[in-house]
Design a protein around this motif. Structure first.
Motif, PDB file in Angstrom:
ATOM      1  N   UNK A  13      -1.366   7.090 -14.489  1.00  0.00           N
ATOM      2  CA  UNK A  13      -2.227   6.135 -13.797  1.00  0.00           C
ATOM      3  C   UNK A  13      -3.599   6.759 -13.538  1.00  0.00           C
ATOM      4  N   UNK A  14      -4.552   6.475 -14.412  1.00  0.00           N
ATOM      5  CA  UNK A  14      -5.904   6.995 -14.262  1.00  0.00           C
ATOM      6  C   UNK A  14      -6.749   6.070 -13.404  1.00  0.00           C
ATOM      7  N   UNK A  15      -7.457   6.646 -12.427  1.00  0.00           N
ATOM      8  CA  UNK A  15      -8.265   5.806 -11.526  1.00  0.00           C
ATOM      9  C   UNK A  15      -7.418   4.712 -10.916  1.00  0.00           C
ATOM     10  N   UNK A  16      -6.224   5.074 -10.470  1.00  0.00           N
ATOM     11  CA  UNK A  16      -5.243   4.081 -10.019  1.00  0.00           C
ATOM     12  C   UNK A  16      -5.734   3.311  -8.788  1.00  0.00           C
ATOM     13  N   UNK A  17      -5.410   2.032  -8.777  1.00  0.00           N
ATOM     14  CA  UNK A  17      -5.692   1.181  -7.619  1.00  0.00           C
ATOM     15  C   UNK A  17      -4.379   0.911  -6.905  1.00  0.00           C
ATOM     16  N   UNK A  69     -12.723  13.713 -20.647  1.00  0.00           N
ATOM     17  CA  UNK A  69     -11.651  13.427 -21.607  1.00  0.00           C
ATOM     18  C   UNK A  69     -10.789  14.634 -21.957  1.00  0.00           C
ATOM     19  N   UNK A  70     -11.393  15.811 -22.100  1.00  0.00           N
ATOM     20  CA  UNK A  70     -10.603  16.992 -22.465  1.00  0.00           C
ATOM     21  C   UNK A  70      -9.606  17.335 -21.362  1.00  0.00           C
ATOM     22  N   UNK A  71     -10.068  17.307 -20.115  1.00  0.00           N
ATOM     23  CA  UNK A  71      -9.199  17.610 -18.975  1.00  0.00           C
ATOM     24  C   UNK A  71      -8.109  16.550 -18.863  1.00  0.00           C
ATOM     25  N   UNK A  72      -8.502  15.289 -19.009  1.00  0.00           N
ATOM     26  CA  UNK A  72      -7.553  14.174 -18.944  1.00  0.00           C
ATOM     27  C   UNK A  72      -6.479  14.321 -20.021  1.00  0.00           C
ATOM     28  N   UNK A  73      -6.891  14.575 -21.243  1.00  0.00           N
ATOM     29  CA  UNK A  73      -5.944  14.671 -22.354  1.00  0.00           C
ATOM     30  C   UNK A  73      -4.956  15.815 -22.157  1.00  0.00           C
ATOM     31  N   UNK A  74      -5.461  16.958 -21.779  1.00  0.00           N
ATOM     32  CA  UNK A  74      -4.600  18.127 -21.612  1.00  0.00           C
ATOM     33  C   UNK A  74      -3.547  17.891 -20.538  1.00  0.00           C
ATOM     34  N   UNK A  98      -3.881  10.415 -12.159  1.00  0.00           N
ATOM     35  CA  UNK A  98      -5.022  11.248 -12.536  1.00  0.00           C
ATOM     36  C   UNK A  98      -6.262  10.609 -11.914  1.00  0.00           C
ATOM     37  N   UNK A  99      -6.785  11.260 -10.878  1.00  0.00           N
ATOM     38  CA  UNK A  99      -7.858  10.678 -10.080  1.00  0.00           C
ATOM     39  C   UNK A  99      -9.071  11.607 -10.052  1.00  0.00           C
ATOM     40  N   UNK A 100     -10.254  11.023 -10.149  1.00  0.00           N
ATOM     41  CA  UNK A 100     -11.469  11.799  -9.988  1.00  0.00           C
ATOM     42  C   UNK A 100     -11.663  12.177  -8.528  1.00  0.00           C
ATOM     43  N   UNK A 117      -9.235  15.453 -10.805  1.00  0.00           N
ATOM     44  CA  UNK A 117     -10.203  15.951 -11.780  1.00  0.00           C
ATOM     45  C   UNK A 117     -11.535  16.199 -11.084  1.00  0.00           C
ATOM     46  N   UNK A 118     -12.008  17.418 -11.162  1.00  0.00           N
ATOM     47  CA  UNK A 118     -13.278  17.775 -10.525  1.00  0.00           C
ATOM     48  C   UNK A 118     -14.456  17.111 -11.239  1.00  0.00           C
ATOM     49  N   UNK A 119     -15.510  16.849 -10.456  1.00  0.00           N
ATOM     50  CA  UNK A 119     -16.756  16.287 -10.999  1.00  0.00           C
ATOM     51  C   UNK A 119     -16.521  15.008 -11.790  1.00  0.00           C
ATOM     52  N   UNK A 120     -15.633  14.173 -11.272  1.00  0.00           N
ATOM     53  CA  UNK A 120     -15.339  12.916 -11.963  1.00  0.00           C
ATOM     54  C   UNK A 120     -15.182  11.798 -10.950  1.00  0.00           C
ATOM     55  N   UNK A 121     -15.531  10.597 -11.405  1.00  0.00           N
ATOM     56  CA  UNK A 121     -15.360   9.428 -10.567  1.00  0.00           C
ATOM     57  C   UNK A 121     -14.152   8.617 -10.991  1.00  0.00           C
ATOM     58  N   UNK A 122     -14.303   7.310 -11.050  1.00  0.00           N
ATOM     59  CA  UNK A 122     -13.182   6.399 -11.241  1.00  0.00           C
ATOM     60  C   UNK A 122     -12.598   6.447 -12.656  1.00  0.00           C
ATOM     61  N   UNK A 123     -13.448   6.490 -13.670  1.00  0.00           N
ATOM     62  CA  UNK A 123     -12.970   6.379 -15.052  1.00  0.00           C
ATOM     63  C   UNK A 123     -12.808   7.786 -15.636  1.00  0.00           C
TER      64      UNK A 123
END
Length: 259
Positions: free
Chosen positions: A114-118, A245-250, A206-208, A233-239
């Motif tokens: 769940x990325x940027x989950x609501x 992308x690299x951090x998200x994928x890994x 997975x949240x910014x 995820x550091x230095x990241x917002x909602x999306x």
């Protein structure tokens, strides 16, 4: 039926299905597909009215969009491809659809990312939604969309995400936007139910760290749901999948492989 694309892996049997958010399209996953298809069979789709999933003629006279009906759109696609069970990856509103699918068809869900989950609308979010409901038919939808995108993703490093979603949202029609916006009337009771019930399916949020509207509620959910984990995820917002992308994928591929 929804527009979708499939990428078959020559050896693996596991499936990963990607579900985008409102106003987006399957194109937002281009940085994920390249990496995920090395490990899994991949299915990406455009939700109704988005991307290349143009409204069917019969839908032109049917303004009733519900989370259940849109969830069933997704199930029809995986049924057509004979996908009995899949890992699901979603972003923003797509996470609500994935959780709803897991409630209705738990046997079809191996895990949820769940990325940027609501999971809850705070007071500011609820005020914005109510203003949108009032003005949705009199203000051009792109103005409303860009305004909401800026509220959700306000920082300079969120600009790429804002522009990507604004460009995808241009493909929507005003009537289509209004139909999706009406879904907000269902959100609060649905999210309340999701927060209260531990579904017991392996879930990675997975949240910014800058996702200030939605991160606090996810932290509370993870604390009370046994099979849920949170990756910030550091230095990241909602999306997060677009901004990092690299951090998200890994993180997400590792989670799936361990599920």
């Amino acid at each position: 039926m929804l527009n979708y694309s499939v990428y078959h892996h020559p050896k693996r049997i596991e499936w990963v299905t990607f579900v985008h958010g409102a106003g987006g399209s399957s194109s937002i996953w281009f940085k994920q597909v390249r990496e995920f298809r090395k490990h899994f069979n991949v299915l990406i789709l455009d939700l109704r009215g988005h991307g290349n999933s143009k409204p069917a003629f019969k839908d032109a006279f049917n303004s009733k969009y519900t989370f259940d009906s849109i969830t069933d759109d997704i199930v029809k696609v995986i049924d057509k491809e004979n996908v009995k069970k899949s890992h699901f990856v979603g972003i923003s509103l797509g996470t609500i659809l994935i959780r709803n699918l897991a409630e209705k068809y738990p046997e079809r869900v191996s895990s949820m990312i769940m990325g940027g989950a609501i999971m809850k609308l705070n007071l500011r979010s609820q005020v914005l939604m109510r203003l949108g409901v009032v003005f949705k038919s009199v203000i051009p939808y792109m103005f409303l969309y860009k305004f909401f995108a800026f509220i959700i993703m306000p920082k300079k490093n969120h600009k790429q995400s804002r522009l990507l979603f604004a460009n995808e949202a241009k493909k929507l029609y005003q009537k289509e936007f209004v139909r999706w916006f009406r879904l907000t009337s269902e959100i609060n009771p649905l999210l309340r139910f999701f927060r209260a019930k531990d579904i017991k399916i392996p879930t990675l949020y997975v949240m910014g760290e800058e996702d200030y509207l939605f991160l606090p509620s996810v932290q509370k959910v993870v604390a009370s749901h046994k099979l849920s984990r949170l990756f910030v995820v550091e230095n990241s917002g909602h999306v997060v999948n677009v901004e990092q992308p690299e951090v998200f994928n890994k993180a997400t591929i590792s989670f799936i492989q361990q599920s």
